[in-house]
Motif scaffolding. Structure first.
Motif, PDB file in Angstrom:
ATOM      1  N   ALA A  25     -23.405  30.930  60.133  1.00 54.09           N
ATOM      2  CA  ALA A  25     -23.034  29.308  60.801  1.00 54.09           C
ATOM      3  C   ALA A  25     -21.301  29.243  61.101  1.00 54.09           C
ATOM      4  O   ALA A  25     -21.049  28.614  61.876  1.00 54.09           O
ATOM      5  CB  ALA A  25     -23.433  28.197  59.958  1.00 54.09           C
ATOM      6  N   SER A  26     -20.764  29.794  60.333  1.00 49.88           N
ATOM      7  CA  SER A  26     -19.215  29.952  60.229  1.00 49.88           C
ATOM      8  C   SER A  26     -18.677  30.494  61.426  1.00 49.88           C
ATOM      9  O   SER A  26     -17.669  30.202  62.217  1.00 49.88           O
ATOM     10  CB  SER A  26     -18.354  30.066  59.071  1.00 49.88           C
ATOM     11  N   THR A  29     -19.684  28.523  64.757  1.00 53.19           N
ATOM     12  CA  THR A  29     -19.047  27.158  64.932  1.00 53.19           C
ATOM     13  C   THR A  29     -17.625  27.564  65.221  1.00 53.19           C
ATOM     14  O   THR A  29     -16.996  26.804  66.177  1.00 53.19           O
ATOM     15  CB  THR A  29     -18.817  26.334  63.482  1.00 53.19           C
ATOM     16  N   GLU A  43     -20.461  22.079  64.443  1.00 52.65           N
ATOM     17  CA  GLU A  43     -21.163  21.991  63.176  1.00 52.65           C
ATOM     18  C   GLU A  43     -22.581  21.485  63.351  1.00 52.65           C
ATOM     19  O   GLU A  43     -23.382  21.913  62.494  1.00 52.65           O
ATOM     20  CB  GLU A  43     -20.200  21.280  61.921  1.00 52.65           C
ATOM     21  N   LEU A  44     -22.655  20.473  63.758  1.00 50.44           N
ATOM     22  CA  LEU A  44     -24.065  19.729  64.010  1.00 50.44           C
ATOM     23  C   LEU A  44     -25.028  20.725  64.579  1.00 50.44           C
ATOM     24  O   LEU A  44     -25.951  21.017  64.455  1.00 50.44           O
ATOM     25  CB  LEU A  44     -23.968  18.372  64.983  1.00 50.44           C
ATOM     26  N   GLU A  47     -26.021  23.774  62.353  1.00 51.19           N
ATOM     27  CA  GLU A  47     -26.917  23.185  61.145  1.00 51.19           C
ATOM     28  C   GLU A  47     -28.412  22.860  62.002  1.00 51.19           C
ATOM     29  O   GLU A  47     -29.320  23.449  61.336  1.00 51.19           O
ATOM     30  CB  GLU A  47     -26.724  21.507  60.963  1.00 51.19           C
ATOM     31  N   LEU A  48     -28.486  22.383  63.355  1.00 46.74           N
ATOM     32  CA  LEU A  48     -29.705  22.366  63.964  1.00 46.74           C
ATOM     33  C   LEU A  48     -30.291  23.516  64.432  1.00 46.74           C
ATOM     34  O   LEU A  48     -31.709  23.864  63.843  1.00 46.74           O
ATOM     35  CB  LEU A  48     -29.606  21.299  65.228  1.00 46.74           C
ATOM     36  N   GLY A  50     -29.830  26.390  62.734  1.00 44.00           N
ATOM     37  CA  GLY A  50     -30.038  26.894  61.470  1.00 44.00           C
ATOM     38  C   GLY A  50     -31.469  26.631  61.000  1.00 44.00           C
ATOM     39  O   GLY A  50     -32.180  27.269  60.549  1.00 44.00           O
ATOM     40  N   ARG A  51     -31.697  25.238  61.243  1.00 40.61           N
ATOM     41  CA  ARG A  51     -32.843  24.760  60.851  1.00 40.61           C
ATOM     42  C   ARG A  51     -34.078  25.272  61.497  1.00 40.61           C
ATOM     43  O   ARG A  51     -35.094  25.538  60.993  1.00 40.61           O
ATOM     44  CB  ARG A  51     -32.735  23.196  60.991  1.00 40.61           C
TER      45      ARG A  51
END
Length: 90
Positions: A25-26, A29, A43-44, A47-48, A50-51
């Motif tokens: 994720a890092s 982003t 970041e959003l 996160e999405l 990643g889900r």
């Protein structure tokens, strides 16, 4: 369906050589930020996605049928139609 499988289907339909490269994720982003995406938005999105990667949305429902009044199309059909229409360019 995994991101890797979706990318492979798009590559096949378009005749292009593309590949899926998983990122932390890092890393993702940071890559978005380098392209000018605001940090909060990056970041959003991370996160999405990643889900999704972790299985959110695996439950199959009848939402498409209820919203559109027809059965959903397989992703492969959509990709072939989009590729033929030049969605991804030449």
């Amino acid at each position: 369906m995994s991101f890797r499988t979706a990318v492979e289907l798009i590559a096949e339909a378009t005749g292009r050589r593309i590949r899926y490269t998983p990122l932390e994720a890092s890393q993702f982003t940071a890559a978005l930020a380098a392209q000018g995406v605001p940090a909060e938005a990056a970041e959003l999105v991370a996160e999405l996605l990643g889900r999704i990667r972790d299985g959110a949305g695996e439950h199959v429902s009848d939402g498409v049928r209820r919203a559109l009044g027809r059965d959903p199309r397989p992703l492969t059909n959509y990709i072939k139609t989009a590729a033929a229409a030049g969605v991804w360019g030449d």
